[in-house]
Design a protein around this motif. Structure first.
Motif, mmCIF file in Angstrom:
data_model
loop_
_atom_site.group_PDB
_atom_site.id
_atom_site.type_symbol
_atom_site.label_atom_id
_atom_site.label_comp_id
_atom_site.label_asym_id
_atom_site.label_seq_id
_atom_site.Cartn_x
_atom_site.Cartn_y
_atom_site.Cartn_z
ATOM 1 N N GLU A 180 0.831 -1.204 0.000
ATOM 2 C CA GLU A 180 0.000 0.000 0.000
ATOM 3 C C GLU A 180 0.866 1.254 0.000
ATOM 4 N N ASN A 181 2.102 1.129 0.489
ATOM 5 C CA ASN A 181 3.050 2.244 0.504
ATOM 6 C C ASN A 181 4.004 2.190 -0.681
ATOM 7 N N LYS A 182 3.584 1.469 -1.728
ATOM 8 C CA LYS A 182 4.356 1.354 -2.970
ATOM 9 C C LYS A 182 5.650 0.558 -2.815
ATOM 10 N N THR A 183 5.752 -0.210 -1.741
ATOM 11 C CA THR A 183 6.902 -1.101 -1.590
ATOM 12 C C THR A 183 6.702 -2.336 -2.462
ATOM 13 N N THR A 184 7.718 -2.699 -3.202
ATOM 14 C CA THR A 184 7.653 -3.892 -4.048
ATOM 15 C C THR A 184 8.226 -5.078 -3.284
ATOM 16 N N ILE A 185 7.536 -6.197 -3.348
ATOM 17 C CA ILE A 185 7.966 -7.396 -2.620
ATOM 18 C C ILE A 185 8.222 -8.531 -3.599
ATOM 19 N N VAL A 186 9.375 -9.150 -3.466
ATOM 20 C CA VAL A 186 9.712 -10.332 -4.258
ATOM 21 C C VAL A 186 9.799 -11.509 -3.305
ATOM 22 N N ILE A 187 9.056 -12.571 -3.601
ATOM 23 C CA ILE A 187 8.984 -13.722 -2.700
ATOM 24 C C ILE A 187 9.483 -14.975 -3.413
ATOM 25 N N ALA A 188 10.497 -15.597 -2.853
ATOM 26 C CA ALA A 188 10.949 -16.897 -3.340
ATOM 27 C C ALA A 188 10.343 -17.958 -2.433
ATOM 28 N N HIS A 189 9.390 -18.743 -2.978
ATOM 29 C CA HIS A 189 8.707 -19.737 -2.154
ATOM 30 C C HIS A 189 7.915 -20.686 -3.041
ATOM 31 N N ARG A 190 7.080 -21.524 -2.405
ATOM 32 C CA ARG A 190 6.214 -22.434 -3.144
ATOM 33 C C ARG A 190 5.126 -21.670 -3.873
ATOM 34 N N LEU A 191 4.599 -22.264 -4.925
ATOM 35 C CA LEU A 191 3.547 -21.634 -5.720
ATOM 36 C C LEU A 191 2.310 -21.357 -4.874
ATOM 37 N N SER A 192 2.002 -22.259 -3.939
ATOM 38 C CA SER A 192 0.807 -22.099 -3.114
ATOM 39 C C SER A 192 0.914 -20.904 -2.175
ATOM 40 N N THR A 193 2.128 -20.461 -1.886
ATOM 41 C CA THR A 193 2.336 -19.392 -0.923
ATOM 42 C C THR A 193 2.198 -18.012 -1.535
ATOM 43 N N ILE A 194 2.285 -17.916 -2.848
ATOM 44 C CA ILE A 194 2.298 -16.598 -3.477
ATOM 45 C C ILE A 194 1.174 -16.444 -4.489
ATOM 46 N N GLN A 195 -0.007 -16.909 -4.119
ATOM 47 C CA GLN A 195 -1.151 -16.805 -5.013
ATOM 48 C C GLN A 195 -1.531 -15.354 -5.301
ATOM 49 N N SER A 196 -1.196 -14.444 -4.372
ATOM 50 C CA SER A 196 -1.564 -13.040 -4.545
ATOM 51 C C SER A 196 -0.588 -12.278 -5.431
ATOM 52 N N ALA A 197 0.489 -12.931 -5.873
ATOM 53 C CA ALA A 197 1.476 -12.252 -6.713
ATOM 54 C C ALA A 197 0.859 -11.835 -8.044
#
Length: 215
Positions: free
Chosen positions: A161-178
């Protein structure tokens, strides 16, 4: 090529040894690149050292329990003292972060005694002290129960919401909101798409993920 935009959540997937951790190490400045360039806000930072990249807004959260052997408050204060001169502002920011990440009741507890979820909340709070533009998360919810995992995911969404970009290395099930997910193998991007697109890609499904990785 991997392009990131302000306020988005990006997934990074691939089998062990595919190059995820190496990519992170290259972005933060731990490793020198063999070729290519790294840009932040259209400025070339390829040759800048780790501490300068951190000041420019790149933060990294390791998958390991990495906290100082001191109280939760002092874990935050120690980082604040490096970048903020005013003692009043240091204290105010620590209190603000503890409230935002539900750590206030743990203020005087030694960080080494925290649970897995509490450790993660503290680590994420600590990365925000320098107002990062990009946060690289390495398996942020690994080994956590589902309730704690959901809380961590909500905290990550709040950061965008504060325009921070997040990169997540994880399982596919964990990053459904990407908003988009990059699949890498042997240091190359082999596929890009949304969660559903990758689930429906039989080649990616068969070659990169077992059933428990995509549920």
């Amino acid at each position: 090529n991997i392009d990131l935009f302000p306020g988005e959540i990006v997934g990074l997937l691939g089998p062990n040894g595919s190059g995820k951790s190496t990519l992170y190490g290259t972005i933060i400045g731990q490793y020198k690149v063999d070729s290519g360039s790294i840009f932040l806000n259209q400025k070339d930072i390829t040759e800048k050292p780790i501490h300068e990249r951190a000041k420019l807004g790149i933060a990294y959260l390791s998958q390991y329990r990495s906290v100082f052997n001191m109280s939760v408050f002092d874990n935050l204060l120690g980082i604040c003292q490096i970048s903020i001169k005013s003692i009043e502002q240091q204290t105010s920011l620590c209190e603000k972060l503890m409230n935002e990440f539900n750590l206030q009741h743990l203020k005087n507890i030694n960080a080494n005694l925290l649970s897995g979820g509490e450790i993660r909340r503290l680590q994420i709070a600590r990365t925000l002290i320098n107002n990062p533009k990009v946060i690289l998360l390495d398996e942020p919810t690994s080994s956590l129960d589902s309730e704690t995992e959901n809380k961590i995911q909500l905290a990550m969404k709040k950061l965008t919401e504060n325009k921070t970009t997040i990169v997540i290395a994880h399982r596919l099930s964990t990053i459904q909101s990407a908003s988009k997910i990059f699949v890498i193998d042997n240091g190359n991007v082999v596929s890009t798409g949304t969660h559903n697109e990758l689930l429906n890609n039989s080649n990616i499904y068969t070659n990169f993920y077992r059933s428990e990785d995509v549920v």
